[in-house]
Scaffold this motif. Structure first.
Motif, PDB file in Angstrom:
ATOM      1  N   ILE A  20       0.843  -1.201   0.000  1.00 20.30           N
ATOM      2  CA  ILE A  20       0.000   0.000   0.000  1.00 20.30           C
ATOM      3  C   ILE A  20       0.877   1.249   0.000  1.00 20.30           C
ATOM      4  CG2 ILE A  20      -1.613   1.362   1.396  1.00 20.30           C
ATOM      5  CD1 ILE A  20      -2.851  -1.326   2.275  1.00 20.30           C
ATOM      6  N   GLN A  21       1.896   1.257   0.836  1.00 25.27           N
ATOM      7  CA  GLN A  21       2.800   2.403   0.900  1.00 25.27           C
ATOM      8  C   GLN A  21       3.593   2.560  -0.394  1.00 25.27           C
ATOM      9  OE1 GLN A  21       4.903   1.330   4.489  1.00 25.27           O
ATOM     10  NE2 GLN A  21       3.563   2.592   5.763  1.00 25.27           N
ATOM     11  N   GLN A  22       4.090   1.465  -0.929  1.00 24.30           N
ATOM     12  CA  GLN A  22       4.888   1.518  -2.155  1.00 24.30           C
ATOM     13  C   GLN A  22       4.063   2.011  -3.342  1.00 24.30           C
ATOM     14  OE1 GLN A  22       6.701  -2.234  -3.097  1.00 24.30           O
ATOM     15  NE2 GLN A  22       7.823  -1.428  -4.848  1.00 24.30           N
ATOM     16  N   ALA A  23       2.773   1.637  -3.381  1.00 25.27           N
ATOM     17  CA  ALA A  23       1.902   2.028  -4.493  1.00 25.27           C
ATOM     18  C   ALA A  23       1.172   3.342  -4.228  1.00 25.27           C
ATOM     19  CB  ALA A  23       0.887   0.919  -4.767  1.00 25.27           C
ATOM     20  N   HIS A  24       1.442   3.975  -3.075  1.00 21.43           N
ATOM     21  CA  HIS A  24       0.818   5.262  -2.708  1.00 21.43           C
ATOM     22  C   HIS A  24      -0.710   5.147  -2.672  1.00 21.43           C
ATOM     23  CE1 HIS A  24       4.798   6.938  -3.216  1.00 21.43           C
ATOM     24  NE2 HIS A  24       4.833   6.424  -4.434  1.00 21.43           N
ATOM     25  N   LEU A  25      -1.209   4.082  -2.049  1.00 21.11           N
ATOM     26  CA  LEU A  25      -2.650   3.842  -1.962  1.00 21.11           C
ATOM     27  C   LEU A  25      -3.224   4.203  -0.597  1.00 21.11           C
ATOM     28  CD1 LEU A  25      -2.845   0.347  -3.729  1.00 21.11           C
ATOM     29  CD2 LEU A  25      -3.176   2.611  -4.735  1.00 21.11           C
ATOM     30  N   GLU A  26      -2.374   4.671   0.321  1.00 18.57           N
ATOM     31  CA  GLU A  26      -2.806   4.934   1.683  1.00 18.57           C
ATOM     32  C   GLU A  26      -3.601   6.237   1.771  1.00 18.57           C
ATOM     33  OE1 GLU A  26      -0.718   3.865   5.849  1.00 18.57           O
ATOM     34  OE2 GLU A  26       0.480   5.025   4.452  1.00 18.57           O
ATOM     35  N   ASN A  27      -4.785   6.164   2.356  1.00 19.15           N
ATOM     36  CA  ASN A  27      -5.632   7.333   2.632  1.00 19.15           C
ATOM     37  C   ASN A  27      -6.014   8.129   1.385  1.00 19.15           C
ATOM     38  OD1 ASN A  27      -5.559   6.833   5.456  1.00 19.15           O
ATOM     39  ND2 ASN A  27      -3.553   7.794   5.543  1.00 19.15           N
ATOM     40  N   VAL A  28      -6.215   7.463   0.270  1.00 23.54           N
ATOM     41  CA  VAL A  28      -6.694   8.122  -0.951  1.00 23.54           C
ATOM     42  C   VAL A  28      -7.847   7.313  -1.522  1.00 23.54           C
ATOM     43  CG1 VAL A  28      -4.465   9.143  -1.552  1.00 23.54           C
ATOM     44  CG2 VAL A  28      -5.061   6.911  -2.458  1.00 23.54           C
ATOM     45  N   SER A  29      -8.653   7.938  -2.363  1.00 26.57           N
ATOM     46  CA  SER A  29      -9.684   7.209  -3.085  1.00 26.57           C
ATOM     47  C   SER A  29      -9.004   6.327  -4.116  1.00 26.57           C
ATOM     48  CB  SER A  29     -10.642   8.176  -3.784  1.00 26.57           C
ATOM     49  OG  SER A  29     -11.306   8.968  -2.839  1.00 26.57           O
ATOM     50  N   LEU A  30      -9.649   5.217  -4.429  1.00 24.13           N
ATOM     51  CA  LEU A  30      -9.063   4.281  -5.382  1.00 24.13           C
ATOM     52  C   LEU A  30      -9.935   4.165  -6.622  1.00 24.13           C
ATOM     53  CD1 LEU A  30      -8.084   1.442  -2.892  1.00 24.13           C
ATOM     54  CD2 LEU A  30      -6.622   3.244  -3.804  1.00 24.13           C
ATOM     55  N   GLU A  31      -9.283   4.074  -7.753  1.00 20.95           N
ATOM     56  CA  GLU A  31      -9.966   3.850  -9.026  1.00 20.95           C
ATOM     57  C   GLU A  31      -9.673   2.414  -9.441  1.00 20.95           C
ATOM     58  OE1 GLU A  31      -9.556   5.322 -13.638  1.00 20.95           O
ATOM     59  OE2 GLU A  31      -9.088   6.741 -12.037  1.00 20.95           O
ATOM     60  N   LEU A  32     -10.715   1.690  -9.822  1.00 20.47           N
ATOM     61  CA  LEU A  32     -10.559   0.310 -10.264  1.00 20.47           C
ATOM     62  C   LEU A  32     -10.790   0.250 -11.767  1.00 20.47           C
ATOM     63  CD1 LEU A  32     -12.626  -1.454  -7.459  1.00 20.47           C
ATOM     64  CD2 LEU A  32     -10.171  -0.999  -7.497  1.00 20.47           C
ATOM     65  N   PRO A  43      -4.464   5.001  -7.378  1.00 19.93           N
ATOM     66  CA  PRO A  43      -4.888   6.065  -6.464  1.00 19.93           C
ATOM     67  C   PRO A  43      -5.480   7.237  -7.241  1.00 19.93           C
ATOM     68  CG  PRO A  43      -2.515   6.129  -6.758  1.00 19.93           C
ATOM     69  CD  PRO A  43      -3.010   4.918  -7.497  1.00 19.93           C
ATOM     70  N   VAL A  44      -6.481   7.856  -6.659  1.00 19.59           N
ATOM     71  CA  VAL A  44      -7.064   9.071  -7.213  1.00 19.59           C
ATOM     72  C   VAL A  44      -6.704  10.175  -6.245  1.00 19.59           C
ATOM     73  CG1 VAL A  44      -9.189  10.238  -7.886  1.00 19.59           C
ATOM     74  CG2 VAL A  44      -8.957   7.781  -8.248  1.00 19.59           C
ATOM     75  N   HIS A  45      -5.753  11.020  -6.620  1.00 15.36           N
ATOM     76  CA  HIS A  45      -5.242  12.031  -5.697  1.00 15.36           C
ATOM     77  C   HIS A  45      -6.110  13.265  -5.641  1.00 15.36           C
ATOM     78  CE1 HIS A  45      -1.644   9.799  -4.832  1.00 15.36           C
ATOM     79  NE2 HIS A  45      -1.493   9.583  -6.121  1.00 15.36           N
TER      80      HIS A  45
END
Length: 86
Positions: A20-32, A43-45
């Motif tokens: 999660i940290q490596q892919a910058h997915l922490e505490n952000v909205s996600l797009e599938l 991640p959707v920043h």
């Protein structure tokens, strides 16, 4: 490697924290996104709305004290309606 896990009527996966940290997915909205071979999680920043207040405040402070000479007056001018039959 992970497996799908039943969560209510849906299924989900557990993603290890280092990934999660490596892919910058922490505490952000996600797009599938469905791909030919699987599923892409991105991640959707910035969806735009989160920064509306800051953007509006920047524009207001940048143009503070300026007067728009024509636009508002043109919109409010109804002289062209004098000959209109209601």
């Amino acid at each position: 490697m992970t497996m799908l896990t039943k969560i209510g009527n849906s299924q989900g996966i557990r993603i290890p924290k280092p990934l999660i940290q490596q892919a910058h997915l922490e505490n952000v909205s996600l797009e599938l996104e469905v791909l030919e071979n699987g599923l892409l999680i991105k991640p959707v920043h910035n969806t735009g709305r989160e920064t509306w207040i800051e953007n509006i405040e920047k524009v207001i402070s940048k143009h503070k004290g300026l007067h728009d000479e024509g636009l508002l007056e043109d919109l409010l001018n109804d002289n062209d309606l004098e000959e209109y039959e209601w």
